[in-house]
Write a protein that holds these residues in place. Sequence first.
Motif, PDB file in Angstrom:
ATOM      1  N   LEU A   4       6.251  16.413   5.051  1.00 12.11           N
ATOM      2  CA  LEU A   4       6.415  15.816   6.369  1.00 12.11           C
ATOM      3  C   LEU A   4       5.352  16.371   7.319  1.00 12.11           C
ATOM      4  O   LEU A   4       4.689  17.369   7.025  1.00 12.11           O
ATOM      5  N   SER A   5       5.221  15.756   8.469  1.00 14.46           N
ATOM      6  CA  SER A   5       4.263  16.227   9.467  1.00 14.46           C
ATOM      7  C   SER A   5       4.504  17.700   9.799  1.00 14.46           C
ATOM      8  O   SER A   5       3.562  18.497   9.910  1.00 14.46           O
ATOM      9  N   LYS A   6       5.763  18.081   9.934  1.00 17.22           N
ATOM     10  CA  LYS A   6       6.099  19.473  10.258  1.00 17.22           C
ATOM     11  C   LYS A   6       5.592  20.423   9.182  1.00 17.22           C
ATOM     12  O   LYS A   6       5.150  21.540   9.482  1.00 17.22           O
ATOM     13  N   ASN A   7       5.673  20.011   7.905  1.00 16.51           N
ATOM     14  CA  ASN A   7       5.185  20.866   6.824  1.00 16.51           C
ATOM     15  C   ASN A   7       3.692  21.140   6.986  1.00 16.51           C
ATOM     16  O   ASN A   7       3.235  22.276   6.811  1.00 16.51           O
ATOM     17  N   TYR A   8       2.923  20.112   7.315  1.00 16.75           N
ATOM     18  CA  TYR A   8       1.482  20.284   7.501  1.00 16.75           C
ATOM     19  C   TYR A   8       1.189  21.180   8.704  1.00 16.75           C
ATOM     20  O   TYR A   8       0.308  22.055   8.655  1.00 16.75           O
ATOM     21  N   GLY A  33       5.088   2.632   9.470  1.00 13.31           N
ATOM     22  CA  GLY A  33       6.381   2.340   8.861  1.00 13.31           C
ATOM     23  C   GLY A  33       6.722   3.330   7.766  1.00 13.31           C
ATOM     24  O   GLY A  33       7.870   3.779   7.636  1.00 13.31           O
ATOM     25  N   TYR A  34       5.722   3.676   6.966  1.00 11.93           N
ATOM     26  CA  TYR A  34       5.911   4.660   5.892  1.00 11.93           C
ATOM     27  C   TYR A  34       6.364   5.998   6.471  1.00 11.93           C
ATOM     28  O   TYR A  34       7.294   6.627   5.962  1.00 11.93           O
ATOM     29  N   ASP A  35       5.720   6.423   7.542  1.00 13.01           N
ATOM     30  CA  ASP A  35       6.047   7.698   8.170  1.00 13.01           C
ATOM     31  C   ASP A  35       7.469   7.684   8.722  1.00 13.01           C
ATOM     32  O   ASP A  35       8.225   8.645   8.558  1.00 13.01           O
ATOM     33  N   VAL A  36       7.848   6.588   9.370  1.00 13.50           N
ATOM     34  CA  VAL A  36       9.203   6.488   9.935  1.00 13.50           C
ATOM     35  C   VAL A  36      10.257   6.536   8.823  1.00 13.50           C
ATOM     36  O   VAL A  36      11.239   7.278   8.911  1.00 13.50           O
ATOM     37  N   GLU A  81       0.808  -1.222   0.000  1.00 14.43           N
ATOM     38  CA  GLU A  81       0.000   0.000   0.000  1.00 14.43           C
ATOM     39  C   GLU A  81       0.836   1.264   0.000  1.00 14.43           C
ATOM     40  O   GLU A  81       0.487   2.265  -0.624  1.00 14.43           O
ATOM     41  N   PHE A  82       1.967   1.245   0.706  1.00 14.92           N
ATOM     42  CA  PHE A  82       2.790   2.440   0.831  1.00 14.92           C
ATOM     43  C   PHE A  82       4.156   2.174   0.192  1.00 14.92           C
ATOM     44  O   PHE A  82       4.882   1.263   0.602  1.00 14.92           O
ATOM     45  N   VAL A  83       4.492   2.967  -0.807  1.00 16.09           N
ATOM     46  CA  VAL A  83       5.736   2.800  -1.562  1.00 16.09           C
ATOM     47  C   VAL A  83       6.503   4.113  -1.516  1.00 16.09           C
ATOM     48  O   VAL A  83       5.947   5.178  -1.805  1.00 16.09           O
ATOM     49  N   LEU A  84       7.769   4.053  -1.155  1.00 14.92           N
ATOM     50  CA  LEU A  84       8.566   5.265  -1.033  1.00 14.92           C
ATOM     51  C   LEU A  84       9.949   5.049  -1.653  1.00 14.92           C
ATOM     52  O   LEU A  84      10.772   4.343  -1.090  1.00 14.92           O
ATOM     53  N   PRO A  85      10.197   5.640  -2.825  1.00 11.68           N
ATOM     54  CA  PRO A  85      11.521   5.507  -3.450  1.00 11.68           C
ATOM     55  C   PRO A  85      12.464   6.648  -3.040  1.00 11.68           C
ATOM     56  O   PRO A  85      12.026   7.765  -2.773  1.00 11.68           O
ATOM     57  N   PHE A  86      13.746   6.343  -3.034  1.00  7.19           N
ATOM     58  CA  PHE A  86      14.794   7.331  -2.766  1.00  7.19           C
ATOM     59  C   PHE A  86      15.818   7.214  -3.885  1.00  7.19           C
ATOM     60  O   PHE A  86      16.348   6.137  -4.136  1.00  7.19           O
ATOM     61  N   ARG A  87      16.096   8.316  -4.562  1.00  9.17           N
ATOM     62  CA  ARG A  87      16.916   8.288  -5.771  1.00  9.17           C
ATOM     63  C   ARG A  87      18.376   8.608  -5.487  1.00  9.17           C
ATOM     64  O   ARG A  87      18.695   9.439  -4.646  1.00  9.17           O
ATOM     65  N   PHE A  88      19.247   7.967  -6.231  1.00  6.50           N
ATOM     66  CA  PHE A  88      20.676   8.268  -6.208  1.00  6.50           C
ATOM     67  C   PHE A  88      21.148   8.660  -7.606  1.00  6.50           C
ATOM     68  O   PHE A  88      20.769   8.028  -8.588  1.00  6.50           O
TER      69      PHE A  88
END
Length: 372
Positions: free
Chosen positions: A327-331, A254-257, A227-234
Amino acid sequence: MSQVFFEERTEPSTVKATIVQKYFDAWSKIILPTAQRFHGGKIAYVDLYAGPGRYRDGAASTPILVIEKALETPSVANALVTFFNDQDENNTQTLAEEIANLPGIEGLSHKPTVNQNTVGEDAADYFSKTRRFPTFTFLDPFGYKGLSLKLVNGVIKDWGCDCVFFFNYNRINAGLTNPAVKTHMDALFGEESADRLRAKVAGAKPHLREGMVLEGMSTALREMGGEFVLPFRFRNDAGRLTHHLVFVTKNFKGYDVMKSIMAKASTTSDQGVPSFAYTPADETMPLLFELTRPLDDLGQMLLHEYAGCQISMEDIYRLHSVNRPFLSKNYKDVLDGLANAGKIGTHNPKGKARRTGTFADHIVAIFPKEVS
């Protein structure tokens, strides 16, 4: 036997290992209390392409870093089951020696397992059919051999099971249109998805093709249940995309962490919004497009999408932040600004006045009806 090490430690490899180690540390401490109650008190770390454990300069690679982190917390060390695999016998022998020589290794209640096998369909079948206690899996193949949707789905199917895998864009991009490796590409994307992706990327400009391939991978993962997919690019020194780390989970926590960890590993941010190093994208690729939206747009997005609604900060973040870089801080910052400007109302269920300059999770944002 002469020891075998990874040839050279690079900055991307250091960042990659740090992301995995930090997530393991956070994941293990979050998961452990429930695992102790319902899963026999065990949690696991699995690495199917583990390597020899160290680089030539003596720096630890991911398997050693994870074990060292586990040893820092006795309750984690007591619960942790580790399984390491590599197809190279020299690598597995060296890794076993490196693990055995770690200071305090006797603190692990379960001796690490180190196997030598080629990752293929058998591994995918095993994880698909075997019910597992909470497990964090790292898949870092050289290229794409053995990596498949079936394998990823197998390692995340049970409660508390998350996965990070290495996505070698350059080799996968070349393989998409290479008939000799069609079977591998079909296993990676799913046959129908791979066919659609081949047709889509044909003739596409390189910078758009990058986005299409990653979007295709992310879509395939979500369709199979990740359900939650998070890529990080190099990117390399020349600025060219080389690979991604892709995180997959079924749990928002887990996604949030991981989002927070990847945000801190990002080399740039705009107005406090981390880059996650994604490629430029347009609206034809929704996930990637959303991951390039500037913070300036967030306030208007919220006013439009939640017009006429009353909803807490916590629920806004949980529902709105997925597939977006915020991020949470942005909201909190944006909602605080909207409230101070009189564009939204607020309600504190605890009965106290909201403090200006912050926007706690429980504070309810009251959005006006949108005026056309």
